[in-house]
Design an enzyme around this catalytic site. Structure first.
Site, PDB file in Angstrom:
ATOM      1  CB  CYS A  52     -12.335  11.292   5.485  1.00  0.00           C
ATOM      2  SG  CYS A  52     -12.561  11.423   3.668  1.00  0.00           S
ATOM      3  CB  CYS A 100      -9.021   9.742   7.255  1.00  0.00           C
ATOM      4  SG  CYS A 100      -7.252   9.366   6.538  1.00  0.00           S
ATOM      5  CB  CYS A 155      -5.407   4.467   8.035  1.00  0.00           C
ATOM      6  SG  CYS A 155      -6.387   3.113   7.602  1.00  0.00           S
ATOM      7  CB  CYS A 187      -0.936   0.042   1.379  1.00  0.00           C
ATOM      8  SG  CYS A 187      -1.893   1.310   1.392  1.00  0.00           S
TER       9      CYS A 187
HETATM   10  N1  SAH Z   1      -8.072   9.206  -0.608  1.00  0.00           N
HETATM   11  C1  SAH Z   1      -8.055   7.758  -0.865  1.00  0.00           C
HETATM   12  C2  SAH Z   1      -6.765   6.665  -0.621  1.00  0.00           C
HETATM   13  C3  SAH Z   1      -6.439   6.866   0.772  1.00  0.00           C
HETATM   14  S1  SAH Z   1      -7.357   6.371   1.971  1.00  0.00           S
HETATM   15  C4  SAH Z   1      -9.403   7.178  -0.730  1.00  0.00           C
HETATM   16  O1  SAH Z   1     -10.024   7.949   0.049  1.00  0.00           O
HETATM   17  O2  SAH Z   1      -9.848   6.091  -0.854  1.00  0.00           O
HETATM   18  C5  SAH Z   1      -7.470   4.552   1.854  1.00  0.00           C
HETATM   19  C6  SAH Z   1      -8.808   3.984   2.632  1.00  0.00           C
HETATM   20  O3  SAH Z   1      -8.864   3.921   4.024  1.00  0.00           O
HETATM   21  C7  SAH Z   1     -10.115   4.971   2.175  1.00  0.00           C
HETATM   22  O4  SAH Z   1     -11.410   4.085   1.981  1.00  0.00           O
HETATM   23  C8  SAH Z   1     -10.182   5.688   3.536  1.00  0.00           C
HETATM   24  O5  SAH Z   1     -11.552   6.039   3.859  1.00  0.00           O
HETATM   25  C9  SAH Z   1      -9.773   4.474   4.406  1.00  0.00           C
HETATM   26  N2  SAH Z   1      -9.585   4.847   5.927  1.00  0.00           N
HETATM   27  C10 SAH Z   1      -8.936   5.957   6.389  1.00  0.00           C
HETATM   28  N3  SAH Z   1      -8.691   5.931   7.753  1.00  0.00           N
HETATM   29  C11 SAH Z   1      -9.090   4.850   8.136  1.00  0.00           C
HETATM   30  C12 SAH Z   1      -9.081   4.129   9.579  1.00  0.00           C
HETATM   31  N4  SAH Z   1      -8.833   4.704  10.404  1.00  0.00           N
HETATM   32  N5  SAH Z   1      -9.577   2.886   9.484  1.00  0.00           N
HETATM   33  C13 SAH Z   1      -9.817   2.061   8.153  1.00  0.00           C
HETATM   34  N6  SAH Z   1      -9.864   2.859   7.153  1.00  0.00           N
HETATM   35  C14 SAH Z   1      -9.570   3.912   7.219  1.00  0.00           C
END
Ligand code: SAH
Length: 339
Positions: A113, A116, A330, A102
């Site tokens: 988000c 996140c 993440c 990844c």
């Molecule tokens: N910006 C892109 C790619 C990076 S995030 C996107 O939004 O798809 C990759 C994935 O991890 C996304 O689905 C995001 O929403 C998720 N994600 C972010 N923080 C997370 C967390 N703490 N636990 C699980 N998934 C998470």
């Protein structure tokens, strides 16, 4: 000056033509960089000295650097330092079907988000192509392994760094480059509709994953800022267009947030939204972080959500968890480092 690892093969061919050399030199350079993994230009024996000198003059060879590795049985998490001291991370995972990585595409992220960690820290800058490519080269070397599949799901929104991410995909997909099949490459986006439409027209057969995480506008507005610019119904229409145009199945990511998006009603609403589409839903157990108040849905809740989707004929899987012990998921390794 551009880094040599920034160049997809077609652009390197243009460079060689521009200095009155055969474009085949680009293949030779790719073989040195990506097959033999040798960037000591002076040792490139099939390239004449004057051309080698010119290459050394015209390109930089700067490398990103691994500054920390955290390991458990199936996972290795890497923290990298960039030329300007910024930090990013990548995660290597062993599956029964092979090894995946990844990778990050930006330093921080502006999509905001609510759940996140990377969004909490805001975007500092885009990664350059070479900084994405080298995550793979350095991890393969450190772990002494070849990577079978790549997901662009680390820190950042890849479609907000469009050109560099596309060049990255071209380089790793090139059979003279790192040679990872398009079907083994997945780009994940929070849903930048105009960029998805642009991306769909490229002759790259990579997989697309959409971070949906909600079943209606009101909910998605609450947890994903991007929904205020590109709302969920327009996004679903865009995904339908993508599927029709590419004939490829799309992955829908849905992170399971306790008491936020995980009710029976949400499951039914989601099933309704996705009815008849060539998609499959990946339910992601949320990785809790110290800084944010969101909690992971209980196992029972996740199974119940899964069952409802199944009963409504939606393809669905629950994501296997990796490395939660080593802050693998993440953006949490970087976040520990950033004050
Ligand atoms: N910006 C892109 C790619 C990076 S995030 C996107 O939004 O798809 C990759 C994935 O991890 C996304 O689905 C995001 O929403 C998720 N994600 C972010 N923080 C997370 C967390 N703490 N636990 C699980 N998934 C998470």
């Amino acid at each position: 000056m551009k880094n040599l690892y920034d160049y997809p093969r077609d652009e390197l061919e243009k460079y060689f033509l521009s200095i009155n050399e055969k474009k085949f030199k680009a293949v030779q350079v790719f073989e040195w960089l990506y097959e033999k993994r040798n960037n000591d230009v002076n040792s490139w024996s099939n390239i004449k000295k004057d051309v080698r000198d010119k290459i050394l003059q015209d390109f930089s060879f700067e490398m990103i650097e691994i500054i920390k590795v955290e390991k458990d049985d199936l996972t290795r998490k890497y923290l990298f330092k960039l030329y300007d001291n910024e930090k990013i991370e990548a995660v290597l995972m062993k599956h029964d079907y092979g090894t995946s990585i990844c990778v990050s595409s930006q330093v921080g992220c502006n999509m905001g988000c609510a759940f996140c960690e990377s969004g909490r820290l805001k975007k500092i800058r885009n990664l350059k192509t070479y900084e994405i490519v080298q995550q793979i080269l350095l991890v393969e070397k450190e772990a002494n392994t070849r990577i079978d599949s790549v997901v662009i799901m680390g820190i950042g929104e890849p479609l907000d760094n469009y050109e560099n991410v596309v060049n990255f995909i071209k380089i790793i997909n090139d059979n003279k480059g790192i040679s990872i099949g398009a079907r083994h490459i997945t780009l994940s986006t929070c849903g930048l509709i105009p960029k998805i439409k642009e991306f769909m027209k490229l002759p790259l057969q990579v997989n697309l994953a959409i971070s949906l995480h909600a079943s209606n506008n009101e909910l998605r507005n609450r947890i994903m800022n991007v929904n205020k610019a590109y709302n969920i119904y327009d996004l679903i229409t865009c995904i339908k267009e993508y599927i029709a145009y590419t004939n490829r199945r799309v992955t829908i990511e849905y992170v399971m947030l306790d008491n936020v998006n995980d009710s029976d009603k949400n499951a039914l609403e989601l099933a309704n939204l996705l009815k008849g589409m060539n998609v499959y839903v990946n339910l992601i157990p949320y990785n809790e972080t110290n800084h944010l108040e969101f909690k992971r849905s209980s196992k029972n809740r996740i199974f119940r959500f899964y069952d409802i989707l199944k009963q409504n004929n939606i393809n669905v899987t629950i994501r296997k968890e990796f490395g939660s012990k080593i802050s693998a998921a993440c953006g949490q390794l970087r976040s520990k480092e950033v004050k």
